[in-house]
Design a protein around this motif. Structure first.
Motif, PDB file in Angstrom:
ATOM      1  N   THR A   1     -36.320   5.972 -29.382  1.00 11.41           N
ATOM      2  CA  THR A   1     -34.987   5.761 -28.812  1.00 11.41           C
ATOM      3  C   THR A   1     -34.770   6.502 -27.491  1.00 11.41           C
ATOM      4  N   GLU A   2     -35.631   7.459 -27.197  1.00 13.80           N
ATOM      5  CA  GLU A   2     -35.531   8.331 -26.019  1.00 13.80           C
ATOM      6  C   GLU A   2     -34.287   9.219 -26.046  1.00 13.80           C
ATOM      7  N   LYS A   3     -33.658   9.346 -27.212  1.00 16.50           N
ATOM      8  CA  LYS A   3     -32.548  10.288 -27.369  1.00 16.50           C
ATOM      9  C   LYS A   3     -33.124  11.690 -27.527  1.00 16.50           C
ATOM     10  N   ILE A   4     -32.329  12.692 -27.124  1.00 17.41           N
ATOM     11  CA  ILE A   4     -32.784  14.069 -27.232  1.00 17.41           C
ATOM     12  C   ILE A   4     -31.836  14.869 -28.119  1.00 17.41           C
ATOM     13  N   HIS A   5     -32.377  15.909 -28.726  1.00 19.57           N
ATOM     14  CA  HIS A   5     -31.561  16.914 -29.393  1.00 19.57           C
ATOM     15  C   HIS A   5     -32.256  18.257 -29.248  1.00 19.57           C
ATOM     16  N   LYS A   6     -31.561  19.318 -29.627  1.00 17.49           N
ATOM     17  CA  LYS A   6     -32.052  20.670 -29.417  1.00 17.49           C
ATOM     18  C   LYS A   6     -32.162  21.405 -30.749  1.00 17.49           C
ATOM     19  N   ILE A   7     -33.148  22.289 -30.836  1.00 20.85           N
ATOM     20  CA  ILE A   7     -33.287  23.194 -31.967  1.00 20.85           C
ATOM     21  C   ILE A   7     -33.203  24.612 -31.395  1.00 20.85           C
ATOM     22  N   PRO A   8     -32.162  25.369 -31.734  1.00 23.59           N
ATOM     23  CA  PRO A   8     -32.055  26.735 -31.205  1.00 23.59           C
ATOM     24  C   PRO A   8     -33.221  27.589 -31.693  1.00 23.59           C
ATOM     25  N   CYS A   9     -33.763  28.418 -30.796  1.00 22.19           N
ATOM     26  CA  CYS A   9     -34.869  29.299 -31.194  1.00 22.19           C
ATOM     27  C   CYS A   9     -34.379  30.716 -31.480  1.00 22.19           C
TER      28      CYS A   9
END
Length: 158
Positions: free
Chosen positions: A33-41
């Motif tokens: 889908t080329e959607k992005i999301h983030k995972i906090p480190c």
């Protein structure tokens, strides 16, 4: 804003994971889908991790200025930080699989960082320090052994 937010990219199940270099989160790109999301480190700073490699269902980032190896669970998208007991800056840059181990290229470190999958079992971990002393540590959270070996001891990789 800023430069060098991520350094390195690896694929897991049609998702692309970017290692946080100066960013405070892992960037995840859905390949379909080329959607992005983030995972906090949960770690701030510059040049934290430089590179990323897939190893089974994990994605692993070697510490450059961070004090821990970043391990991302590809299924759950959770993270584990595995201490490498080295507070120096510019330690390792780049990572690849060698058989059943992951090997991290030394940048400023005099040691090679080696990670070995222990199938999520507890075990002993040892580090050969720059002064040739050996420390043993008990693993608590991750199934990876973290092992620093001297540059001249590459035979340990077999």
């Amino acid at each position: 804003s800023g430069e060098l937010k991520w350094q390195g990219i690896a694929c897991y199940d049609k998702k692309l994971y970017c290692a946080p270099c100066n960013a405070s989160f892992i960037l995840v790109i859905d390949g379909d889908t080329e959607k992005i999301h983030k995972i906090p480190c949960g770690v701030d700073g510059e040049w934290k991790w430089r590179g990323i490699a897939r190893f089974g269902d994990k994605l692993v980032c070697p510490p450059c200025n961070a004090s821990s190896v970043l391990i991302i669970d590809g299924e759950a998208e959770t993270i584990t930080l595995r201490s490498c007991d080295d507070a120096d800056k510019g330690k390792w840059w780049g990572i690849t699989q060698c058989g059943t181990k992951l090997v991290c290229s030394p940048f400023a470190s005099k040691n090679i960082l080696v990670l070995e999958d222990q199938s999520m079992k507890l075990g002993l971990d040892y580090i050969i320090n720059k002064d040739d002393t050996i420390e043993e540590k008990k693993l608590l959270k991750s199934g990876f052994l973290v092992d620093c070996i001297k540059s001249g001891m590459v035979s340990k990789l077999k």
